[in-house]
Motif scaffolding. Structure first.
Motif, mmCIF file in Angstrom:
data_model
loop_
_atom_site.group_PDB
_atom_site.id
_atom_site.type_symbol
_atom_site.label_atom_id
_atom_site.label_comp_id
_atom_site.label_asym_id
_atom_site.label_seq_id
_atom_site.Cartn_x
_atom_site.Cartn_y
_atom_site.Cartn_z
ATOM 1 N N GLN A 12 0.858 -1.192 0.000
ATOM 2 C CA GLN A 12 0.000 0.000 0.000
ATOM 3 C C GLN A 12 0.895 1.243 0.000
ATOM 4 O O GLN A 12 1.027 1.938 1.010
ATOM 5 C CB GLN A 12 -0.923 -0.011 1.223
ATOM 6 N N PRO A 13 1.518 1.531 -1.124
ATOM 7 C CA PRO A 13 2.483 2.637 -1.168
ATOM 8 C C PRO A 13 1.853 4.006 -0.905
ATOM 9 O O PRO A 13 2.494 4.869 -0.309
ATOM 10 C CB PRO A 13 3.057 2.543 -2.585
ATOM 11 N N ALA A 14 0.609 4.216 -1.333
ATOM 12 C CA ALA A 14 -0.026 5.514 -1.088
ATOM 13 C C ALA A 14 -0.249 5.727 0.411
ATOM 14 O O ALA A 14 0.006 6.817 0.946
ATOM 15 C CB ALA A 14 -1.352 5.598 -1.837
ATOM 16 N N LEU A 15 -0.686 4.683 1.100
ATOM 17 C CA LEU A 15 -0.888 4.787 2.545
ATOM 18 C C LEU A 15 0.451 4.956 3.258
ATOM 19 O O LEU A 15 0.561 5.730 4.225
ATOM 20 C CB LEU A 15 -1.618 3.553 3.059
ATOM 21 N N THR A 21 4.193 11.226 5.796
ATOM 22 C CA THR A 21 3.821 12.637 5.901
ATOM 23 C C THR A 21 3.383 12.979 7.319
ATOM 24 O O THR A 21 3.719 14.038 7.866
ATOM 25 C CB THR A 21 2.695 12.972 4.909
ATOM 26 N N LEU A 22 2.659 12.069 7.952
ATOM 27 C CA LEU A 22 2.243 12.282 9.339
ATOM 28 C C LEU A 22 3.434 12.302 10.282
ATOM 29 O O LEU A 22 3.492 13.092 11.224
ATOM 30 C CB LEU A 22 1.260 11.187 9.769
ATOM 31 N N VAL A 23 4.390 11.418 10.036
ATOM 32 C CA VAL A 23 5.580 11.360 10.894
ATOM 33 C C VAL A 23 6.357 12.667 10.827
ATOM 34 O O VAL A 23 6.800 13.207 11.847
ATOM 35 C CB VAL A 23 6.474 10.170 10.499
ATOM 36 N N THR A 24 6.502 13.184 9.632
ATOM 37 C CA THR A 24 7.310 14.399 9.477
ATOM 38 C C THR A 24 6.514 15.671 9.749
ATOM 39 O O THR A 24 7.051 16.657 10.261
ATOM 40 C CB THR A 24 7.901 14.468 8.056
ATOM 41 N N GLY A 25 5.212 15.659 9.422
ATOM 42 C CA GLY A 25 4.408 16.878 9.540
ATOM 43 C C GLY A 25 3.518 16.939 10.758
ATOM 44 O O GLY A 25 2.940 17.995 11.038
ATOM 45 N N TYR A 31 -4.740 18.152 9.791
ATOM 46 C CA TYR A 31 -5.795 19.141 10.010
ATOM 47 C C TYR A 31 -5.594 20.430 9.216
ATOM 48 O O TYR A 31 -6.554 21.166 8.973
ATOM 49 C CB TYR A 31 -5.910 19.469 11.501
ATOM 50 N N HIS A 32 -4.369 20.719 8.819
ATOM 51 C CA HIS A 32 -4.103 21.974 8.106
ATOM 52 C C HIS A 32 -3.300 21.760 6.823
ATOM 53 O O HIS A 32 -2.937 22.742 6.169
ATOM 54 C CB HIS A 32 -3.326 22.941 9.008
ATOM 55 N N GLY A 33 -3.006 20.512 6.494
ATOM 56 C CA GLY A 33 -2.070 20.267 5.406
ATOM 57 C C GLY A 33 -2.585 19.353 4.321
ATOM 58 O O GLY A 33 -3.803 19.207 4.127
ATOM 59 N N PRO A 34 -1.675 18.705 3.625
ATOM 60 C CA PRO A 34 -2.025 17.992 2.385
ATOM 61 C C PRO A 34 -2.949 16.804 2.581
ATOM 62 O O PRO A 34 -3.756 16.505 1.692
ATOM 63 C CB PRO A 34 -0.658 17.552 1.842
ATOM 64 N N ILE A 35 -2.853 16.108 3.707
ATOM 65 C CA ILE A 35 -3.722 14.939 3.904
ATOM 66 C C ILE A 35 -5.174 15.393 4.033
ATOM 67 O O ILE A 35 -6.069 14.887 3.341
ATOM 68 C CB ILE A 35 -3.292 14.144 5.150
ATOM 69 N N THR A 219 -4.324 9.379 -0.912
ATOM 70 C CA THR A 219 -3.795 9.212 0.442
ATOM 71 C C THR A 219 -3.694 7.751 0.861
ATOM 72 O O THR A 219 -2.980 7.423 1.805
ATOM 73 C CB THR A 219 -4.678 9.929 1.481
ATOM 74 N N GLY A 220 -4.438 6.867 0.211
ATOM 75 C CA GLY A 220 -4.489 5.476 0.651
ATOM 76 C C GLY A 220 -5.415 5.258 1.827
ATOM 77 O O GLY A 220 -5.552 4.133 2.310
#
Length: 369
Positions: A12-15, A21-25, A31-35, A219-220
């Protein structure tokens, strides 16, 4: 296009990208970003109403628990809009009866439970989704004493069922009380206690097998479908509205005695959670069952009107007496997933040993290490 065989590795590469992204952001990426932006874009493209501002405005809340005493135990569950207050009220309603002397799953016990559940269901529907839930009143012993006067040991009352239904508010249907005067399945439950005594009881759900069946763009992430727990009838306390907290039936329990943790337990099962949980608790606290025996014991479930589902392991003589009292008894399989899939951990009071229990009705295991 085909069901994966056991041992198949599913990539599941998209997930995976979303997790990175969650780890870094952190939470801002959601809540405020790309996801979050991708989730909103997908929902709106399908005609939904979610906005980026909805996500940006959200802040988590630290909550205490709802609690009642039962016998000499303190039973805790999440506050409304979680619906655990239903089974706490049920326990209050049956507490004055000696269930042990009456016999486990005897006709008298099942009838008492069923009638208490109907009263608690009516109160849950009327009050749990309101912004000012009268929790203290609903869980007061004085309120329970008044409500239990409505339980007829020789007659069945009719319930409006699990959800608000304006058509079923006439005579003959169990009505909510006035507590202010007296102070589809894809759900999982698991419990963990570590070697330092920290404990969690968690119930989680997508709502259906793949939630809404919608993946949020690239996003997966599979979106759940829990907005269907809202009502669309404007007369319902649980009607859908902007910023509204949804009534939620997932309600894990933690049991304490003299301030010490005794047990964590819970189950999937939609609104049946609120009827399965007090049965499992009573099996332990009234009848002295082990955690595994408490989970395995035959169960029952009320529905609209006088319908009462019972597992086939409940003896025929018991079912016949329940029918004589007026219950519309419907016999399930001996081990039916329709009455949940309980999982729990008890702490043995003498040794402190952890005793796990898992339900053969659904997937579940008790593991220690």
């Amino acid at each position: 296009g085909r069901v994966p065989r056991a041992g198949t590795v599913i990539a599941q590469p998209a997930l995976a990208k979303t997790y990175r992204t969650l780890v870094t952001g952190g939470k801002d990426a959601f809540y405020h970003g790309p996801i979050g932006q991708e989730i909103v874009r997908t929902v709106r493209a399908k005609g939904g109403f979610l906005t980026e501002q909805d996500l940006a405005d959200f802040t988590p809340e630290w909550q205490e628990t709802a609690c009642t005493t039962y016998r000499s135990y303190d039973i805790h569950c999440p506050l409304p809009p979680c619906s655990g207050i239903q089974y706490l009220e049920t326990l209050n309603l049956i507490e004055e009866d000696d269930l042990s002397a009456m016999g486990h799953n005897s006709p008298r016990v099942i009838h008492l439970f069923a009638e208490a559940m109907k009263l608690a269901v009516a109160d849950r529907i009327a009050f749990s989704a309101r912004p000012d839930v009268p929790t203290a009143g609903l869980l007061s012993k004085a309120y329970a004493a008044e409500r239990r006067k409505l339980i007829d040991p020789d007659r069945v009352a009719a319930s409006e069922g699990d959800r608000f239904d304006q058509r079923l508010t006439g005579t003959g249907i169990v009505q909510p009380g006035e507590p202010g005067l007296s102070i589809p399945e894809c759900t999982t439950h698991f419990d963990v206690i570590d070697d330092e005594g920290n404990a969690v009881a968690i119930t989680q759900s997508l709502g259906d097998g793949f939630g809404s069946g919608v993946m949020a763009g690239d996003t997966g992430i599979m979106l759940n479908d829990f907005c269907y727990w809202f009502d669309v009838d404007p007369a319902s306390p649980n009607v859908i509205a902007p910023g509204k907290k949804i009534e939620m039936c997932m309600s894990p329990a933690a049991v304490f005695r003299d301030g010490r943790l005794c047990m964590v337990i819970g189950t999937p099962g939609s609104f049946g959670i609120l009827e399965t949980t007090p049965q499992m608790l009573s099996n332990v606290l009234d009848h002295g069952y082990s955690i595994q025996a408490a989970i395995e014991a035959p169960r029952f479930r009320t529905y609209a009107g006088t319908a009462l589902d019972v597992e086939g392991r409940v003896p025929a003589a018991v079912r016949a007496e329940l029918a004589r009292l007026g219950h519309d008894v419907r016999v399930l399989e001996d081990w039916s997933w329709l009455v949940g899939g309980g999982q729990g951990i008890m702490i043995e009071p003498g040794s402190g040993a952890l005793l796990g229990g898992a339900d053969p009705r659904r997937d579940g295991y008790a593991l220690g290490w």
